[in-house]
Design a protein around this motif. Sequence first.
Motif, PDB file in Angstrom:
ATOM      1  N   LEU A 182       0.873   1.378  -3.825  1.00  0.00           N
ATOM      2  CA  LEU A 182      -0.515   1.762  -4.073  1.00  0.00           C
ATOM      3  C   LEU A 182      -0.743   3.266  -3.901  1.00  0.00           C
ATOM      4  O   LEU A 182      -1.286   3.926  -4.795  1.00  0.00           O
ATOM      5  N   ARG A 191       0.829  -1.210   0.000  1.00  0.00           N
ATOM      6  CA  ARG A 191       0.000   0.000   0.000  1.00  0.00           C
ATOM      7  C   ARG A 191       0.860   1.255   0.000  1.00  0.00           C
ATOM      8  O   ARG A 191       0.663   2.173  -0.802  1.00  0.00           O
ATOM      9  N   ALA A 243       1.214  -3.184  -7.544  1.00  0.00           N
ATOM     10  CA  ALA A 243       0.708  -3.282  -6.169  1.00  0.00           C
ATOM     11  C   ALA A 243      -0.317  -4.403  -6.045  1.00  0.00           C
ATOM     12  O   ALA A 243      -0.295  -5.192  -5.090  1.00  0.00           O
ATOM     13  N   VAL A 244      -1.234  -4.493  -7.005  1.00  0.00           N
ATOM     14  CA  VAL A 244      -2.266  -5.538  -6.980  1.00  0.00           C
ATOM     15  C   VAL A 244      -1.637  -6.921  -7.102  1.00  0.00           C
ATOM     16  O   VAL A 244      -1.956  -7.845  -6.336  1.00  0.00           O
ATOM     17  N   LEU A 281       0.243   0.759  -9.842  1.00  0.00           N
ATOM     18  CA  LEU A 281      -1.028   0.207  -9.377  1.00  0.00           C
ATOM     19  C   LEU A 281      -1.142  -1.270  -9.727  1.00  0.00           C
ATOM     20  O   LEU A 281      -1.531  -2.102  -8.894  1.00  0.00           O
TER      21      LEU A 281
END
Length: 386
Positions: free
Chosen positions: A238, A234, A289-290, A286
């Motif tokens: 993120l 995060r 991060a996922v 992003l």
Amino acid sequence: MATVAPACELTVLLPCLNESETLATCIRKARDSMERLGIDGEVVIADNGSDDGSPQIAEREGARVVAVRARGYGAALAGGIQAARGRWVLMADADDSYALDDIEPFVAALRGGADLVMGNRFAGGIERGAMPALHRYVGNPVLSKLGRLFFGVPVGDFHCGIRAFDRDKVSALGMRTPGMEFASEMVVRSSLAGLRIEEVPTTLRPDGRSGSPHLRTWRDGWRHLSFLLALTPRWLMLYPALVLFSVGGLGLLALALGPKQVGNVVFSVQTMLACATGVIAGLQLLGLAVVTRSYAARLGLLPPNDRLERMLERVTLDRGVVVGGVLLTLGVVAFVVALLVWGSHGFGALDPMSTMRLPILGMVLVLGGLELIMVSFTVSLSRRSG
């Protein structure tokens, strides 16, 4: 990490690498403390390759020596924890800086149901010369604050070297780091696993050895920080991704139809290109991060995230590929239109200030579409492998 069955209440564990000057004092303080408190316990020395007679000193003082071949502070502690016979383990450095003569608060907290009991040197007192100013006023406070921010750990001294814990519960965390960052890993994994963490005041005295300390300020500080970041996608990916994507996206939309002037400052195609860079960087972060968070949960490095799992259930491979394909197609169309505009000018020189906006949008759409397709495939593979 396999452990032996508990045979006593407490193991005092001291990692050791050439601690002959202070080891006997530490062992005596630990043994006297347990005797005074009526604790059925033992002292274990996790020797990490000492060549100054430390193992022989430990044996003469009645401690049990466990030789740990893998080098490093964390490796020594892991080996000692595995060999400990106590239900609980209290660990401390063997340099006579920690209050092994005052372990009652740690034991009381364990008996009260705590799974991990951290010492707090800032609450208990730091004697003059016991901690370098850089560590006292910058390093430890900053890293402790980041630990609380990233993981919600309710402690004010994240890196205190004296702490006590339930041996079986901490062994089950599956800690892996061999160096000084082992201390951070223990706290982080305990918090992520929902263990009950408490903190008690403790004092810190000057290192009793005449040689240089094993701790290296910048190297070990970076290892602690990088470990904290590695376990929090995060904060590492993120949140920066959302900032980059949001700011870049707003700028991209604002400049898509032409330059904007604010006072005497004109924002034009150059700013639009910078915004496009922010959008692409944000999308990549992003996606990473996922993927990272999902894969870390599959490997057991991080606990499952129910919100993420529900989102991934909805964003299937087919949907991701379709949406990514649409973005990719729109990007190609933008490039084709730009090519037609160029052709209408005889494929000659163009004014970039008026003709670059469409190719920039096309680039963002093509790269965004490809990113979504690749992330969808990667997440699909990781979920199937899990």
